[in-house]
Design a protein around this motif. Structure first.
Motif, mmCIF file in Angstrom:
data_model
loop_
_atom_site.group_PDB
_atom_site.id
_atom_site.type_symbol
_atom_site.label_atom_id
_atom_site.label_comp_id
_atom_site.label_asym_id
_atom_site.label_seq_id
_atom_site.Cartn_x
_atom_site.Cartn_y
_atom_site.Cartn_z
ATOM 1 N N VAL A 36 0.836 -1.212 0.000
ATOM 2 C CA VAL A 36 0.000 0.000 0.000
ATOM 3 C C VAL A 36 0.869 1.260 0.000
ATOM 4 O O VAL A 36 0.553 2.254 -0.660
ATOM 5 N N LEU A 37 1.983 1.218 0.735
ATOM 6 C CA LEU A 37 2.890 2.367 0.758
ATOM 7 C C LEU A 37 3.819 2.383 -0.453
ATOM 8 O O LEU A 37 4.117 3.444 -1.016
ATOM 9 N N GLY A 38 4.275 1.198 -0.858
ATOM 10 C CA GLY A 38 5.288 1.112 -1.908
ATOM 11 C C GLY A 38 4.777 1.373 -3.303
ATOM 12 O O GLY A 38 5.488 1.969 -4.120
ATOM 13 N N LEU A 39 3.533 0.958 -3.598
ATOM 14 C CA LEU A 39 3.018 1.132 -4.958
ATOM 15 C C LEU A 39 2.882 2.615 -5.335
ATOM 16 O O LEU A 39 3.459 3.040 -6.353
ATOM 17 N N PRO A 40 2.164 3.437 -4.560
ATOM 18 C CA PRO A 40 2.085 4.857 -4.944
ATOM 19 C C PRO A 40 3.436 5.563 -4.888
ATOM 20 O O PRO A 40 3.719 6.434 -5.719
ATOM 21 N N LEU A 41 4.285 5.186 -3.911
ATOM 22 C CA LEU A 41 5.601 5.819 -3.805
ATOM 23 C C LEU A 41 6.435 5.548 -5.045
ATOM 24 O O LEU A 41 6.999 6.475 -5.643
ATOM 25 N N LEU A 43 5.390 4.450 -8.014
ATOM 26 C CA LEU A 43 4.755 5.012 -9.208
ATOM 27 C C LEU A 43 5.038 6.511 -9.312
ATOM 28 O O LEU A 43 5.306 7.025 -10.410
ATOM 29 N N SER A 44 4.992 7.203 -8.181
ATOM 30 C CA SER A 44 5.282 8.644 -8.201
ATOM 31 C C SER A 44 6.740 8.905 -8.550
ATOM 32 O O SER A 44 7.059 9.857 -9.276
ATOM 33 N N VAL A 45 7.634 8.045 -8.048
ATOM 34 C CA VAL A 45 9.057 8.198 -8.378
ATOM 35 C C VAL A 45 9.293 7.936 -9.867
ATOM 36 O O VAL A 45 10.049 8.661 -10.528
ATOM 37 N N LEU A 46 8.626 6.902 -10.393
ATOM 38 C CA LEU A 46 8.726 6.632 -11.836
ATOM 39 C C LEU A 46 8.233 7.814 -12.650
ATOM 40 O O LEU A 46 8.839 8.194 -13.662
ATOM 41 N N TYR A 47 7.124 8.401 -12.209
ATOM 42 C CA TYR A 47 6.568 9.563 -12.911
ATOM 43 C C TYR A 47 7.577 10.714 -12.944
ATOM 44 O O TYR A 47 7.785 11.351 -13.986
#
Length: 339
Positions: A36-41, A43-47
């Motif tokens: 839950v913490l790692g996926l948005p983190l 994805l945002s870093v990839l963005y």
């Protein structure tokens, strides 16, 4: 006779069943939190790396590869948590089991390889300043990153030959010569992949810190940032990789001695530390921030609320970062693409 009896008894145990369901339910929830913490983190870093911060122009190709490796890990966590919730240490489906092992150990190998490469780069920039830095030359060629991934494949494949996760290796049953060699090679790869990079990391850290002590105050900014980079990598290694390597060594020792009761305890410790090792997908962004202030600025300016943005952008976090402010707006030294 008793030794043979112990061996047969030990071999009859299903080592892929969880020895303590409560422990593995807790671990499954921990992995859910990591997901839950790692996926948005991530994805945002990839963005940021792709759309706001041109990583291919800012010599951040190695950092981008760590992000990719972390993302591969994050997408595996739900399946791993599902198995633990159903009291299984791995999937009973052979294809799923091997795919999970491949993804998890490819992530580990890639994370370690690129983190160590970053530390070596900082070492040459600080300790051997003025000499030709081959790592800096490698950073400019994307093909090197592809080569590193390809070199990791033969080191990852041995984990899929037999069930690595349940540690069905030495001491399980009468082994053929092929299985004995395969299991030995697999364990050697697992340990050397962690121990050798850690030795290199400690050496780089000690040399950079010693260099920092010898410099005058005016020259310490770059060195202080280099120390923060290697120390952040040390933290990732110390939390994520070293503990599970030590636990696996203990687990193999217990299994070779056929101590089944002790093994039931040690295997829970080992699996718990393996779950802890998945924290690298949450800790690695700290490395990105220390390695490249441009990435930090891009991330803060994109995702942080306005009341925090100016404060964070104007803060150097004690690293001595050179900043230029004009009308309370920080001038970012590395290029950031406008929205």
């Amino acid at each position: 006779m008793s030794s043979h009896q112990n061996m047969s008894t030990n071999s009859s145990v299903d080592h892929c069943k969880t020895p303590n369901p409560v422990t593995y339910e807790i671990l499954s929830w921990l992995m859910v939190v990591q997901f839950v913490l790692g996926l948005p983190l991530n994805l945002s870093v990839l963005y940021i790396f792709i759309f706001r911060f041109k990583f291919w122009k800012n010599k951040s190709i190695f950092l981008f590869n760590i992000v990719v490796a972390d993302f591969l890990l994050v997408v595996c966590l739900p399946a791993k948590a599902y198995h633990y919730r159903h009291h299984l240490r791995r999937s009973q489906d052979g294809v799923v089991c091997k795919t999970m092992l491949f993804m998890l150990f490819l992530n580990r190998g890639a994370s370690i390889a690129f983190l160590i490469t970053l530390s070596i780069d900082r070492y040459f920039n600080v300790v051997h300043l003025g000499r030709r830095n081959f790592v800096k030359m490698l950073k400019k060629t994307p093909q090197i990153s592809i080569l590193i991934w390809l070199l990791l494949l033969p080191l990852t494949i041995p984990t899929m030959v037999k069930t690595f996760e349940c540690c069905n290796s030495h001491g399980r049953a009468v082994e053929t010569y092929y299985h004995d060699v395969t299991d030995t090679f697999r364990e050697v790869v697992f340990f050397t992949q962690i121990i050798i990079p850690f030795v290199i990391l400690v050496y780089c850290t000690v040399r950079i810190v010693n260099r920092l002590r010898k410099k005058t105050v005016g020259e310490k900014t770059k060195l202080r940032r280099a120390v923060c980079v290697v120390m952040s990598v040390v933290v990732v290694f110390s939390v994520c990789f070293l503990p599970c390597a030590i636990a696996r060594a203990v687990l193999l020792s217990v299994r070779l001695k056929n101590w089944q009761i002790a093994e039931d305890v040690v295997v829970q410790v080992y699996d718990g530390l393996m779950v802890l090792s998945y924290m690298d997908c949450l800790l690695d962004p700290l490395v990105y921030c220390f390695c490249n202030s441009g990435f930090k600025d891009a991330y803060i300016s994109t995702f942080c609320p306005a009341f925090l943005r100016n404060r964070l952008l104007n803060s150097d976090f004690g690293l001595g970062t050179t900043t230029t402010t004009t009308s309370a707006t920080r001038t970012i030294s590395l290029p950031i693409i406008d929205k």
